[in-house]
Motif scaffolding. Sequence first.
Motif, PDB file in Angstrom:
ATOM      1  N   ASP A   1      67.251  54.735  50.660  1.00  0.00           N
ATOM      2  CA  ASP A   1      67.048  55.080  52.076  1.00  0.00           C
ATOM      3  C   ASP A   1      66.126  54.090  52.797  1.00  0.00           C
ATOM      4  O   ASP A   1      65.846  54.272  53.986  1.00  0.00           O
ATOM      5  CB  ASP A   1      66.484  56.507  52.216  1.00  0.00           C
TER       6      ASP A   1
ATOM      7  N   ILE B   1      68.952  57.922  60.287  1.00  0.00           N
ATOM      8  CA  ILE B   1      68.863  57.836  58.817  1.00  0.00           C
ATOM      9  C   ILE B   1      69.797  56.725  58.345  1.00  0.00           C
ATOM     10  O   ILE B   1      70.809  56.412  58.989  1.00  0.00           O
ATOM     11  CB  ILE B   1      69.158  59.171  58.093  1.00  0.00           C
ATOM     12  N   TYR B   2      69.444  56.163  57.218  1.00  0.00           N
ATOM     13  CA  TYR B   2      70.076  54.928  56.757  1.00  0.00           C
ATOM     14  C   TYR B   2      70.197  54.984  55.240  1.00  0.00           C
ATOM     15  O   TYR B   2      69.237  55.362  54.555  1.00  0.00           O
ATOM     16  CB  TYR B   2      69.181  53.765  57.172  1.00  0.00           C
ATOM     17  N   ARG B   3      71.341  54.662  54.717  1.00  0.00           N
ATOM     18  CA  ARG B   3      71.556  54.728  53.266  1.00  0.00           C
ATOM     19  C   ARG B   3      72.361  53.519  52.792  1.00  0.00           C
ATOM     20  O   ARG B   3      73.294  53.088  53.481  1.00  0.00           O
ATOM     21  CB  ARG B   3      72.367  55.979  52.891  1.00  0.00           C
TER      22      ARG B   3
ATOM     23  N   THR C   1      76.767  60.926  55.038  1.00  0.00           N
ATOM     24  CA  THR C   1      75.581  60.611  55.847  1.00  0.00           C
ATOM     25  C   THR C   1      75.497  61.545  57.059  1.00  0.00           C
ATOM     26  O   THR C   1      74.421  62.005  57.419  1.00  0.00           O
ATOM     27  CB  THR C   1      75.618  59.136  56.288  1.00  0.00           C
TER      28      THR C   1
END
Lengths: 347, 297
Positions: free
Chosen positions: A110, B155-157, B202
């Motif tokens: 993340d 949010i970031y994945r 996500t």
Amino acid sequence: MQTRFESLGVYLPDQTVSTQDLVARMATKPVFNLEELTGIRYRRWRDESEDSYSLALTAARKCLTSSRYSAEDLDIIICSSITRFKDGMSFYLEPALSKGLKGELGLRPDALNFDITNACAGMLTGLFILNNMIKSGQVKTGMVVSGECITPISETALKEIREPVDKQFASLTVGDSGAAYILDGTMDDAEGIDMIDFMTMSEFAELCFGMPSTENSGVAMYTDAMAIHKETIKRLPDIMVHMMKKHGISPRDIDFIIPHQTSSRAIHTAMDLCSHHFEVSPEICISLDKFGNTSSTSHFVVLHDYIKQGKIKKGSNVLFIALASGIVVGFVLARIGEIGIHEKLIQ
Amino acid sequence: MGTIITGSAVCTDMTDSSIELSVAAGERCIKNAGIDPRTVDLLINIGVYRDDNIMEPAIAPLVQKRLGLNNDPCGGDLNVRTFSFDLLNGACGFLNAVQVADASLRCGMAANVLILSSDVHPSKSVNETFPFKHIGAAVLLSYDPNGDRGFRDIIYRTAANGSGGFSAYADTIKYGTAGRSSLTFVTDEDYLERLGDMAADTVREYIYSKRIDPSGVKFLVTTQQGKGLAEKIYRAAGLNGSGRAIDLHDEFGDTHTSSLSLGFHTIASGGLVQERDQVLFVAAGSGLTSACAAYVI
């Protein structure tokens, strides 16, 4: 709260190439003394197994070795390489180099990552970005890294320079390197980034291009060095005086200036013009003689070198000056604290 | 309070130059927003595929020059200037640029941020191996200190292991003297499926972690790598209210780094949204990466 340099890692390949060696290999010799004009005696060249990505990875690992943080603590990694060579001489557009570095270094899934490019102002542009992201609370800790496998433009220049004054002469000044720093937040006034100020004088955006060559395989850089010198010299003193007045900075607040490393003559001409406005002259840091122009890593290669020499130490006020294709002009004023570097921890 | 979109535009004109496409989109965007061009103080180019495989300078200053955004502030007011650079992260670059813009706006380091995108084959001509639509897009962002509008957390994945699914590079040795006009693309067979799954995961995670009411999402704006992908993500993410996914693949193909700007421009210019409507942006791509953010009109 302000941000500070928490750790610094620099990697310079072992192979040293002298300016004399390069000039000896040229079919058309320059009409000037290249070493005398640039102040560059040596630069480092990667070995055949290295590319921009591997240079960045090695520097990032050195940076983490000296840091109190582990890779899992980092909330973001930004890669600012111009050259973007991976798997040899492939110029990678996707995925981002930072994605691969994030995985190999062991950052959390993340954690943020992206690449930026802003010519030789890349690592300082990363500072502009990361400083804002930390101050606004988006992230707490991050790394800016760059690997520059840039000497392929020298190899092209050696093949293609045919005129005594040629747009590829600046390509002979570069050296390979990797550099990385970790930035975090601090409440300690004794250290930190005091000021960041950037602008792009895009009127002159076309004075330097780096791109694949059309005469040979490989990449080339075409620079109108005279025009860049003329236009920036004309403007830099006014910009610098304005910046210092705007931010309330006195020359007495600056111990060292780290300019982008182009040529010693150009740097001294520019700094002499700027210093006419100052009652004191900070020390100008130049490591060109050993490493040449390492492009986007240059400020951090010099910072690392001066810390190793014991010149820049805890409490030193350092003004970084970006001057890059675009034309990007930028200033960063930093008070150096207990920054970790991989050879030793400065106390 | 938040970072809001104050203008948007796209350019699908018959030009195959990334610089020209970005300039055209940028000009229209600034005009649509009704601001003085000199007040654009930060320009971020997120387009990946550029004319001639240019490595230096960044594309952003070349576009800045043609847009006439404070090209040479010396001799005038040095407080009025523009800083520009490129940000590269494939189709996810838009949401990264929004984060960078948001941080810059909140810190007072910028007032109007122009995010530009365009992707073209480096030969500046139509090439059947190039998987993306030649298109330019722009959005203008500023900060609203009042009210409840704007972007929420992002949010970031990234996928932890395995192949990235897609890569693109210019082999500067193998191409010989054709390096300015050549690119190689490598795409895994299951790339589209993995992209859709990751994007849906996500969105689900975003809805859960940010306590979003799925029935309150009016539009899902996605990247557009394949036919029906937007709808697939919408359904797989459990968005089954009265909203819908914006699917522009049939009309434009894969618009890559311009996808989210184009999607937003479509609903904004079409009068499809009203104040306080909630839009979810989701990006997936760049080997393999996904990001999601809510935006309140």
